[in-house]
Write a protein that holds these residues in place. Structure first.
Motif, PDB file in Angstrom:
ATOM      1  N   GLY A 124      -9.822 -11.938  -7.344  1.00 30.90           N
ATOM      2  CA  GLY A 124      -9.695 -12.066  -5.865  1.00 30.90           C
ATOM      3  C   GLY A 124      -8.438 -11.667  -5.258  1.00 30.90           C
ATOM      4  N   HIS A 125      -8.634 -10.850  -4.173  1.00 32.86           N
ATOM      5  CA  HIS A 125      -7.193 -10.481  -3.646  1.00 32.86           C
ATOM      6  C   HIS A 125      -7.286 -11.131  -2.130  1.00 32.86           C
ATOM      7  CE1 HIS A 125      -6.677  -7.951  -7.050  1.00 32.86           C
ATOM      8  NE2 HIS A 125      -7.049  -6.933  -6.805  1.00 32.86           N
TER       9      HIS A 125
ATOM     10  N   CYS B  34      -0.319 -11.010  -2.909  1.00 34.02           N
ATOM     11  CA  CYS B  34      -1.380 -11.700  -3.149  1.00 34.02           C
ATOM     12  C   CYS B  34      -1.398 -12.895  -3.908  1.00 34.02           C
ATOM     13  CB  CYS B  34      -2.222 -10.627  -4.092  1.00 34.02           C
ATOM     14  SG  CYS B  34      -3.953 -11.666  -4.836  1.00 34.02           S
TER      15      CYS B  34
ATOM     16  N   PHE C 127      -3.596 -15.143  -5.143  1.00 38.83           N
ATOM     17  CA  PHE C 127      -4.484 -15.323  -6.530  1.00 38.83           C
ATOM     18  C   PHE C 127      -3.706 -15.323  -7.429  1.00 38.83           C
ATOM     19  CE2 PHE C 127      -7.573 -14.671  -9.787  1.00 38.83           C
ATOM     20  CZ  PHE C 127      -9.106 -14.931  -9.223  1.00 38.83           C
TER      21      PHE C 127
ATOM     22  N   HIS D  15      -1.198 -13.059  -9.817  1.00 41.09           N
ATOM     23  CA  HIS D  15      -1.132 -11.740  -9.273  1.00 41.09           C
ATOM     24  C   HIS D  15       0.001 -11.342  -8.372  1.00 41.09           C
ATOM     25  CE1 HIS D  15      -5.907 -10.954  -8.885  1.00 41.09           C
ATOM     26  NE2 HIS D  15      -5.506 -11.484 -10.320  1.00 41.09           N
TER      27      HIS D  15
ATOM     28  N   MET E 145       1.197  -7.742  -7.614  1.00 39.84           N
ATOM     29  CA  MET E 145       0.619  -7.227  -6.125  1.00 39.84           C
ATOM     30  C   MET E 145       1.759  -8.092  -5.201  1.00 39.84           C
ATOM     31  SD  MET E 145      -3.379  -8.008  -6.555  1.00 39.84           S
ATOM     32  CE  MET E 145      -3.678  -6.963  -5.155  1.00 39.84           C
TER      33      MET E 145
HETATM   34 ZN    ZN Z   1      -5.051 -10.245  -6.282  1.00 40.78          ZN
END
Ligand code: ZN
Length: 152
Positions: free
Chosen positions: A72-73, A136, A138, A141, A145
């Motif tokens: 998921g992002h 991000c 998640f 991440h 990210m």
């Molecule tokens: Zn992500």
């Protein structure tokens, strides 16, 4: 008589160009940003530049194939001075809220959490001049990210 006509014509043309200029100014305050996240846990942008007060229309596209539960992002903009590591650790516990902690005022703006092939758009007003982290949230991440929203 010819001179008067020229003056009037000039005034008319002058006035006619005023309105489009104003409209253009308003358009300039609306900034559209597209940022992509992929299955390799990367954003395609590490820096986004806007001006204070801009209306930012940000679209997050997940260019991968993996489902939301696995890869998921989201795109989360954090207040200046937020400890990113601490925030990300807190965010892990907010699974029921798509990894956005319900408490605190660290989050200035965020998108929905999406999976491969999806996209989502948010609109927010660019904060005061400064540098803001985006991540991000998640689990796991944020170390890859992440990037900066630079507001002039
Ligand atoms: Zn992500």
């Amino acid at each position: 008589m010819n001179l008067l006509l020229t003056v009037l014509l000039t005034l008319f043309i002058g006035n006619a160009t005023v309105s489009p200029d104003k409209a253009e100014d308003q358009v300039q305050n609306r900034v559209e940003i597209v940022i992509e996240g992929n299955d390799q846990m990367r954003f395609n942008l590490s820096e986004i530049n806007v001006k204070a007060g801009d209306t930012v229309v940000l679209t997050l596209k997940h260019t991968g194939k993996l489902p939301k539960a696995a890869m998921g992002h989201n795109w989360v903009l954090l207040a200046e001075g937020t400890n990113v590591q601490e925030f990300a650790t807190t965010a892990i516990r907010a699974r029921d809220n798509e990894y956005i902690p319900a408490e605190g005022d660290d989050v200035l703006a965020h998108t929905a959490l999406i999976g491969g092939g999806e996209e989502t758009t948010i609109e927010f007003t660019a904060p005061a001049a400064g540098e803001y982290d985006f991540i991000c949230s998640f689990p796991g991440h944020y170390s890859l990210m992440k990037g900066k929203l630079i507001v002039e």
